[in-house]
Structure formats: structure tokens, C-alpha cells
Write an enzyme that holds these catalytic residues in place. Sequence first.
Site, short mmCIF file in Angstrom:
data_model
loop_
_atom_site.label_atom_id
_atom_site.label_comp_id
_atom_site.label_asym_id
_atom_site.label_seq_id
_atom_site.Cartn_x
_atom_site.Cartn_y
_atom_site.Cartn_z
N HIS A 480 0.86 -1.18 0.00
CA HIS A 480 0.00 0.00 0.00
C HIS A 480 0.89 1.23 0.00
CE1 HIS A 480 0.70 -0.28 4.41
NE2 HIS A 480 0.30 -1.52 4.29
N HIS A 487 1.79 2.01 10.95
CA HIS A 487 2.37 1.85 12.28
C HIS A 487 2.31 3.15 13.06
CE1 HIS A 487 3.88 -2.09 11.10
NE2 HIS A 487 4.37 -2.26 12.31
#
EC number: 1.11.1.18
Length: 598
Positions: A480, A487
Site C-alpha cells: 500500500h 504503524h
Amino acid sequence: MGIPADNLQSRAKASFDTRVAAAELALNRGVVPSFANGEELLYRNPDPDNTDPSFIASFTKGLPHDDNGAIIDPDDFLAFVRAINSGDEKEIADLTLGPARDPETGLPIWRSDLANSLELEVRGWENSSAGLTFDLEGPDAQSIAMPPAPVLTSPELVAEIAELYLMALGREIEFSEFDSPKNAEYIQFAIDQLNGLEWFNTPAKLGDPPAEIRRRRGEVTVGNLFRGILPGSEVGPYLSQYIIVGSKQIGSATVGNKTLVSPNAADEFDGEIAYGSITISQRVRIATPGRDFMTDLKVFLDVQDAADFRGFESYEPGARLIRTIRDLATWVHFDALYEAYLNACLILLANGVPFDPNLPFQQEDKLDNQDVFVNFGSAHVLSLVTEVATRALKAVRYQKFNIHRRLRPEATGGLISVNKIAPQKGESIFPEVDLAVEELGDILEKAEISNRKQNIADGDPDPDPSFLLPMAFAEGSPFHPSYGSGHAVVAGACVTILKAFFDSGIEIDQVFEVDKDEDKLVKSSFKGTLTVAGELNKLADNIAIGRNMAGVHYFSDQFESLLLGEQVAIGILEEQSLTYGENFFFNLPKFDGTTIQI
């Protein structure tokens, strides 16, 4: 005795009104429009007979690429954009994914012998329609925004990619040894190279975009090299206490005026966290030192064409507390979404860190006549710190796929490598990265030496020059776009919840670092003060920057996503506050240094 029907009906009406009030609160926040940086249609093919957009600054991983790393057919990218904006499963399934296939075997035809020998299959894009999903609490995924990402030709991008190359070249450096004589040459080289770049040595100017100003970092020193800029991140040891220490275990308690310690209770600071009656270790698997990936052009191009190299990395026996840059990159390769923040919450609870005094029922039980659990206690914070994670991910997926579609650092490294070699052929293939090639001269020479060594070890006795960004993961980046970081957005949301619940100003009485020789913690020589809020901020930065250290994100990805995650968590806290009967507020120290009450 039962509850009268009219009371039940009144309760149902109050419940409905509360849900409506939360929905109105969310609606009244308004919508912040999202804007990309304009690069998608800016750069064009150099061929005067074909001036279609080249999309070289866009995320094209998975589409077929030519031998220079540019997509072969621009229509493939346009179809990709249409499909992810519609979210239609059939449209996505009909997209071109990967290279041509062998008509006899049905397998993809890869460029590298390695991919063909492994008979690799392709990997698909990851949850490209997640940003189209609605949610029932917190800001809508499309109602909050990230500023435009830095463009390829900007001094900021040059600084970001320089930092990533330097991190990659220093993956065996131990965090506690940044100031050690044995690392002095590398550390000084990194500092000098970064300080020689315009982004680090020139102050912000009047009229610069506010987002750019807040991301600008000043002079690089041993004390702030590769660190984040959240409050507390530049104070004390590099690693947050909450990613290395353990917690008090069952069998250790104070009863009345006596402290009872089981002889079998684990030491509080040995990296073992109490998770009920079992323990969670802070130790991480040891990725093979010096082993990097995607340093060969053919393998790199296969990865851009969707070759699935996941699981191809190697490890040494055992595990250890995080010690090196590579260790942290390994940690963030396989962590379970909110793992770091759940662990931090368990440590805070087990070690008796008090909740914020502004929350209800924080006095002694003899005064309140009740203790906290379901609301304002351990059950509440343990649930909420995980609950915010997927809400934050949906918001960042919308930014990734539907707005910015920024190319990953590995792809920027590909453009740089091709252009670095191009003058030998008398041409500049990607003039958009000419500035980066020029500014990164000495760094790229060191990268070429490292890549050559890796490619020889991989079986090529006479490898071609390669200036690619060495990757810590065999598969490179996730499937992606780069901006923002999943994160980091989860880190921002989860850490915000922890700071809202716990007394963030509490000072940490004992500071630890990982021993440079043995797998144990030692007391740090740091003489300053660390706080709960500062170490939670540092934890968020550690996890987010760990992805940069792996080569899969830029600094701006990480920093802006932390702020996005914070917005998501604040929105959820605001809405949930409507459901409580008690009169209280959350006291939250934000990432920008201000404090708000919710």
C-alpha cells in the site's frame, strides 16, 4: 423486583439521545479537505511523441514496470485509481497485477533467477478500500486530513531519503553505542552528511507551509541522530523504557504494611511483562546481521512487479532485547498492530503507575467506597487502547490510497540508482531526482559498496553497480502507498489513550538500557528526568521510526501519521465522554506540547 416498563422506556430514550449527541458531535467537527501534492500529473514522459504522465512519484507497486522501474502502461495506473476510489471488488479483481505469465506453467515470468527458481506468486494490494468504510465512533475516516507530502524535487525529500540510506548502512549499530569510539567514523559521517543538506542547515522561512515548518529539524547531533521530535523523544536513552523493561509479576504485592515477594517472582526489569499469570517477553528474534534485500536491480524490479518474497528473510538462533537498528526494524516487521501499546499499558498497570487524578474514584477505597475497573480502570484502558487502532488505520488508508498515493522509499531508491548509473550511458532518465543524486553523492558511494558486497554474497561474482536502497525486509514495503504510515497512525492513537488515562507527569525513578555485551538490562548513566508522557511519546516514535529504519517509510510519513492518529483518539474520547454519569475530564498532553482537557 423488576424494573417498571416506563423506566425502561425512559432509559431507552436516554440511550438513543446519547447516541444522537455523539453523532452530532462528530458531525459538528466538520470535515477537513485533503489535498495531494500535485505530483501525480506533474511529471511527464520525456518522449516528445508521448507526453503522458509518467507517475514516477506515485505508488505503482504491483503494476508491470519497465527495466528502469517506470510503469509500462499509464492506463494501468489510471484503472488502479478508479478501482480503489470505487471500492468495487470486481473492478479491483480485474486490475493488471504483476508480469506476464508463462502460457505453459501459468507462473509469472520474473526477471531474476531467484524469483523464478522459487516459483514465486504475486501479492495483492492490501485493503485498498478500507478508507471507504464507515465507523460508529470517532472521526469519519475521510473527515480528517494529512498535509501534502514532500515532492521528489524538494530539499525535504532529499533529506528524508538521505536519512534512510544512512539508517540502512548502520543497521548493526547498537542504540547504546552511538557515542562509542568503535562507531565514531560512521556516526560522524552520518551527522556530517545530514548537516550538509539544505533541509537541516537552513531555518524555516516566513511563508513556508505550517506543516513543513513543524517537520523541520535543526542541526543533527549524536544526541538526536535518527530520533523523533515528539516531546520526550530526544531525552535520555534512544529506546523507550516501555519497549525494553518488564513489569512486576504476580507474587509481588504489598499487603497492609508488609511487602510480600515470591522467591520465584521474575525481576521487575528483566524484560518480562506480566500478562495475567503468564508473561510476555520483550525479546525479539535476531535477523541475520548484514543481510539486506533488494540490492540487485532484477530482484528489485520483480518486487515492484508484485513478486511475493515474504518469509525469505533469515534469523540467528534465539532472541534478545532490542539492541541494534536491525533489531528494531525486525520488531516492527511482525508486531501485532497495537502490541507495543498493550505491552506499555500492562507495564504501567503492573508497576502501579497511578491513573490521572482528574478521573473519578482515584482516592483511597476508604474514601470513595469503590474501586475502578469497568470504567476508569484497567478493563477500560486495556480495551480502549486497542479499540482505537483500526479506526486510525481506516483514516490513514484513505490518505494512502485515495489521496496521496506516494511512492515508497524503495521506489525512490530505484529512481536514484537508475539515474546515478544513467550518465555512464550519456542520459538522465529521471531528471526529477537529479538533485537527490547530486546531494547524496558520498552516501550513494557507500551504498554501492554495501550492495556489491551483498550481491556477491548472494551468488553474483561480478555484480553491476547498484545504488538501490538496501531493504531490511525481503519483500520490501507493504502493498500500500507510503503516506501515511499505518504503524505511526496506530502509535499516535494508542499512545494518546494511554496519556489520557495515566498520570503522564509521573517521573520514572529508574532508567535502563540494554547492555552492549549481554542480553540484559543495565542501569543507565543518564542523570536527567524521564516522565511517563515522554517515554510514551518516545515509544510511538521508536515504533514509527523503526519502519523508516527498515526502509519502508519516510520521516514525513511517520510524523504526520502520529498527528493523524492523535486526532482519531481525541475524537473517540470526546464521544465516549458523553456516555458517563460522573463529572470529570481527561487531561491530555498532546504531541505539539500543549495540554487539553476532554
